[in-house]
Design an enzyme around this catalytic site. Structure first.
Site, PDB file in Angstrom:
ATOM      1  CD  GLU A  84      -2.903  -1.228   2.288  1.00  0.00           C
ATOM      2  OE1 GLU A  84      -3.996  -1.747   2.047  1.00  0.00           O
ATOM      3  OE2 GLU A  84      -2.612  -0.751   3.393  1.00  0.00           O
ATOM      4  CB  CYS A  97       3.129   7.609   2.875  1.00  0.00           C
ATOM      5  SG  CYS A  97       3.662   6.590   4.252  1.00  0.00           S
ATOM      6  CB  CYS A 104       7.105  -4.761   8.863  1.00  0.00           C
ATOM      7  SG  CYS A 104       8.409  -3.907   9.790  1.00  0.00           S
ATOM      8  CB  CYS A 108       6.049  -1.917  16.270  1.00  0.00           C
ATOM      9  SG  CYS A 108       7.756  -1.532  15.820  1.00  0.00           S
ATOM     10  CB  CYS A 111       2.860  -0.961  13.578  1.00  0.00           C
ATOM     11  SG  CYS A 111       2.956  -0.734  11.795  1.00  0.00           S
ATOM     12  CD  GLU A 154      13.346   0.007  10.003  1.00  0.00           C
ATOM     13  OE1 GLU A 154      12.480   0.457  10.764  1.00  0.00           O
ATOM     14  OE2 GLU A 154      14.286   0.701   9.572  1.00  0.00           O
ATOM     15  CB  SER A 185      10.286   6.854   9.255  1.00  0.00           C
ATOM     16  OG  SER A 185       9.874   6.589  10.574  1.00  0.00           O
ATOM     17  CG  LEU A 209      12.313   7.887  21.627  1.00  0.00           C
ATOM     18  CD1 LEU A 209      13.616   7.110  21.637  1.00  0.00           C
ATOM     19  CD2 LEU A 209      12.532   9.303  22.154  1.00  0.00           C
ATOM     20  CG  ASN A 210       7.130   5.119  18.743  1.00  0.00           C
ATOM     21  OD1 ASN A 210       7.025   6.306  18.460  1.00  0.00           O
ATOM     22  ND2 ASN A 210       6.992   4.173  17.844  1.00  0.00           N
ATOM     23  CG  ASN A 284      -3.260   7.089  13.101  1.00  0.00           C
ATOM     24  OD1 ASN A 284      -3.987   8.073  13.220  1.00  0.00           O
ATOM     25  ND2 ASN A 284      -2.002   7.181  12.670  1.00  0.00           N
ATOM     26  CB  CYS A 328       1.239   6.679  11.047  1.00  0.00           C
ATOM     27  SG  CYS A 328       1.813   8.205  10.391  1.00  0.00           S
TER      28      CYS A 328
END
Ligand code: SAH
Length: 350
Positions: A84, A97, A104, A108, A111, A154, A185, A209-210, A284, A328
């Site tokens: 996508e 984007c 991935c 995480c 995500c 990633e 990113s 970072l998160n 999100n 995101c």
């Protein structure tokens, strides 16, 4: 293919190497993919190329428009699989984007792409093909735009593919994008950040970072168990020192998880010690799939204001495209799996 690879191909077809530069221009500047149209090549060479070579560009399989005008594309890749890619406009600024992998590997917890697992890396050709296809579909021609590698995957895990794509995108004889218009990113692959610092052609860097403690980051971003916060920040500082460039921290705000007053104080401390600006991204949600909630809007604003009051460079990045599941962390191509079906699906098949 790079300039050198094209020159070698054209040489093998019996022409001089400089024909490689001509084909480079057709592919990446004019974005014409049928060798019969390459009118500055001798006719017999064109015919030969049309028989022996193929230009594969991803095909649009779906297109969903969110209520803010953001468009999410499904793109079937020549090498198999679907990614996508999201097209966004804000005033007169255009941003694509882009995805760097099908799925991935980073797992995480917040995500959706992680739920796919890693299927494979995109090739450099598939990455620039993704861009070219959307440029064409949106009629952008030579209008400048930004690219953020914040789609599926990633980017630093697919280091070679992404960097080869970046070189094609900034080549003045090709897409001719300014390198400051491209941002990678990363979830924090520290050695790759250090490697990036020594690239002659280098995009901008954003680091997800998160979390402000290893205890939490280990939990929500398993990559932290390999490269804990101190190791990651050391790599970021080396990047900043070696390049003279400021980077960006991204911080996804998860209600009750990483948005406490103690988190804000630790964030402030981290920011003071690093030449970075901070983007706060309200989480999100994907109900039924991701076990987190976004903080109330007032809380997000209060966190920003508190950091600003301490003199730190902070802004809130409200995601676009949420009603098309294009924001995101919401990108995924999952046909069946646990939980309810994904809302809303890519419902427009072309
Ligand atoms: N793998 C890369 C790029 C893709 S994600 C990375 O981790 O940086 C782009 C940004 O979206 C990252 O900062 C990531 O932390 C954030 N993100 C992931 N899931 C999200 C979600 N559900 N809501 C908001 N932001 C999210």
């Amino acid at each position: 293919m790079s300039r050198e690879e094209l020159a070698t191909l054209l040489e093998a077809e019996g022409g001089p190497r400089y024909h490689g530069d001509q084909v480079f221009r057709w592919l990446y500047a004019r974005r014409r993919f049928d060798p019969e149209l390459f009118t500055d090549l001798p006719k017999p060479l064109r015919t030969k190329l049309a028989q022996s070579a193929r230009v594969d560009v991803p095909k649009i399989t779906a297109r969903v428009t969110a209520d803010d005008g953001t468009v999410k594309y499904g793109l079937a890749l020549p090498g198999g699989g679907t990614v996508e890619t999201v097209f966004m406009t804000h005033r007169d600024r255009i941003t694509l984007c882009a995805s760097s992998q099908v799925g991935c590997a980073l797992m995480c917890g917040f995500c959706l792409t992680a739920r796919m697992g890693l299927i494979r890396h995109l090739t450099a050709g598939e990455i620039v093909g993704q861009i070219a296809r959307i440029q064409e579909d949106q009629g952008l021609r030579d209008r400048p735009f930004n690219i953020v590698f914040m789609g599926m995957g990633e980017p630093l895990h697919n280091y070679d593919g992404v960097l080869a794509a970046v070189r094609l995108l900034v080549d003045p004889a090709g897409f001719a994008l300014a390198k400051r218009r491209i941002t990678i990113s990363t979830s924090g692959l520290a050695p790759a950040i250090e490697r990036l610092a020594s690239e002659p052609i280098r995009p901008r860097l954003a680091v997800s970072l998160n979390a402000t403690t290893d205890e939490l980051r280990d939990r929500i971003m398993p990559v932290n168990r390999k490269y804990p916060i101190a190791r990651l920040l050391a790599a970021c500082r080396r990047f900043a020192k070696a390049t003279g460039e400021r980077f960006t921290f991204e911080y996804v705000l998860l209600a009750g998880v990483n948005d406490t007053d103690a988190d804000v104080l630790r964030l402030a401390k981290l920011l003071r010690a690093n030449p970075a600006k901070l983007n706060l991204i309200p989480f999100n949600e994907v109900p039924g799939w991701l076990p987190y909630r976004a903080p109330a809007r007032e809380r997000v604003v209060a966190i920003r204001d508190q950091l600003l009051a301490m003199g730190l460079p902070v802004s809130i990045r409200y995601s676009r495209g949420a009603t098309a599941r294009a924001a995101c962390g919401q990108l995924a191509v999952i046909s069946d799996g646990p939980g309810p079906s994904l809302p809303p699906p890519l419902e427009v098949s072309l």
